[in-house]
Scaffold this active site. Structure first.
Site, PDB file in Angstrom:
ATOM      1  N   HIS A   1       3.460  -0.661  -8.951  1.00 56.99           N
ATOM      2  CA  HIS A   1       2.937   0.214  -7.902  1.00 56.99           C
ATOM      3  C   HIS A   1       1.416   0.397  -7.987  1.00 56.99           C
ATOM      4  CE1 HIS A   1       7.126   1.023  -7.143  1.00 56.99           C
ATOM      5  NE2 HIS A   1       7.278   1.497  -8.357  1.00 56.99           N
ATOM      6  N   ASP A   2       0.929   0.933  -9.080  1.00 52.27           N
ATOM      7  CA  ASP A   2      -0.505   1.214  -9.196  1.00 52.27           C
ATOM      8  C   ASP A   2      -1.374  -0.032  -9.103  1.00 52.27           C
ATOM      9  OD1 ASP A   2       0.253   3.853  -9.398  1.00 52.27           O
ATOM     10  OD2 ASP A   2      -0.091   4.004 -11.557  1.00 52.27           O
TER      11      ASP A   2
END
Length: 133
Positions: free
Chosen positions: A64-65
């Protein structure tokens, strides 16, 4: 509604960037690999095993990040569309849910750019270039 330009990379996109076994091999690199790449491979393997055990992701975990960071560095890798995005704050069942007006039914103006897809191979090329050899 702050007027600040926003871009959202939703789960539908981050879940397309999976750290598969073939990606792990690319991360580990040819022997001998740098200590950083060895550590990164170990962390991603732990992450992969945990996602498989807890969430039943058998094709590798999503990142995600790193997807959000990749958008900042290389926005050309993402297909993005202006969209109305609101956060539900009245329902006890869906409090905090992000609601994207994909079909433009709200009548409200777009207030966020939303990523619809990512060039997965381009993402991994960028990621591997960033971690070096």
């Amino acid at each position: 509604n702050s007027g600040v330009p926003l871009t959202m990379v939703p789960l539908e996109v981050t879940h397309s960037v999976l750290c598969s076994d073939s990606v792990l091999e690319r991360v580990r690199g040819p022997a001998p690999s740098s200590p950083f790449r060895v550590m990164l491979g170990q962390l991603l393997t732990y992450f992969k095993d945990t996602y498989e055990l807890i969430f039943r992701f058998t094709s590798g975990p999503p990142l995600h990040d790193p997807c959000a960071a990749a958008y900042i560095i290389a926005p050309h890798l993402f297909k993005v569309e202006p969209m109305r995005v609101d956060v539900e704050h009245k329902s006890s069942l869906t409090y905090g849910t992000t609601v994207c007006d994909v079909w433009k039914q709200s009548g409200q103006p777009p207030n966020c750019s939303v990523a619809l897809s990512v060039d997965v191979e381009g993402f991994w090329d960028l990621m591997l270039a960033a971690v070096g050899t």
